[in-house]
Design a protein around this motif. Structure first.
Motif, short mmCIF file in Angstrom:
data_model
loop_
_atom_site.label_atom_id
_atom_site.label_comp_id
_atom_site.label_asym_id
_atom_site.label_seq_id
_atom_site.Cartn_x
_atom_site.Cartn_y
_atom_site.Cartn_z
N THR A 30 0.79 -1.17 -0.05
CA THR A 30 -0.08 0.04 0.05
C THR A 30 1.05 1.40 0.01
O THR A 30 0.28 2.41 0.24
N THR A 32 2.59 4.47 -1.14
CA THR A 32 2.03 5.21 -2.25
C THR A 32 2.91 5.12 -3.34
O THR A 32 4.22 4.89 -3.42
N TYR A 55 -0.83 0.80 -5.57
CA TYR A 55 -0.84 0.90 -4.24
C TYR A 55 -2.32 1.04 -3.64
O TYR A 55 -2.61 0.78 -2.50
N GLY A 56 -3.20 1.74 -4.52
CA GLY A 56 -4.48 1.99 -3.93
C GLY A 56 -5.56 1.08 -4.46
O GLY A 56 -6.78 1.19 -4.00
#
Length: 127
Positions: A30, A32, A55-56
């Protein structure tokens, strides 16, 4: 140092589903701006980009494989996975998981362009 390790069956029968998992250590999936990617390479053929999960949690797939491919993640275990349905012998390849901070990895021609990658796992599709 981020480390990635692929795992899954090395032999899959035609028409079945290929399932691989990539376990990540030394960093969070996760974090960024990292894009967690699956790539494959068959003997004598160029690298083939399969897709990534960001990551999102957003997924992007190779249009030529999109109808058969799902990339998902398990944030609690810091893993991401590949499922490819209806496999044929043409899906036989070494499958790699890798990560990059670029959304342009579709254009990479070498595994060395990724920030980190696993060692790869051979998957053979055969009856």
């Amino acid at each position: 140092q981020v480390q990635l390790q692929e795992s899954g069956p090395g032999l899959v029968k035609p028409s079945q589903t290929l399932s691989l998992t990539c376990t990540v250590s030394g960093g969070s999936i996760t974090t960024t701006h990292f894009y967690w990617t699956w790539i494959r390479q068959s003997p004598g053929k160029p690298l083939e980009w399969i897709g990534y999960i960001s990551y999102g949690g957003r997924t992007v797939y190779n249009p030529s494989l999109q109808s058969r491919t799902t990339i998902s993640r398990d944030t609690s275990n810091n893993q991401f996975s590949l499922q490819m349905t209806a496999v044929t012998p043409e899906d036989t390849a070494v499958y790699y998981c890798a990560t990059s901070t670029s959304t342009g990895s579709y254009y990479y021609r070498s595994l060395n362009e990724y920030d980190y990658r696993g060692q790869g796992t051979q998957v053979t599709v055969s009856s």
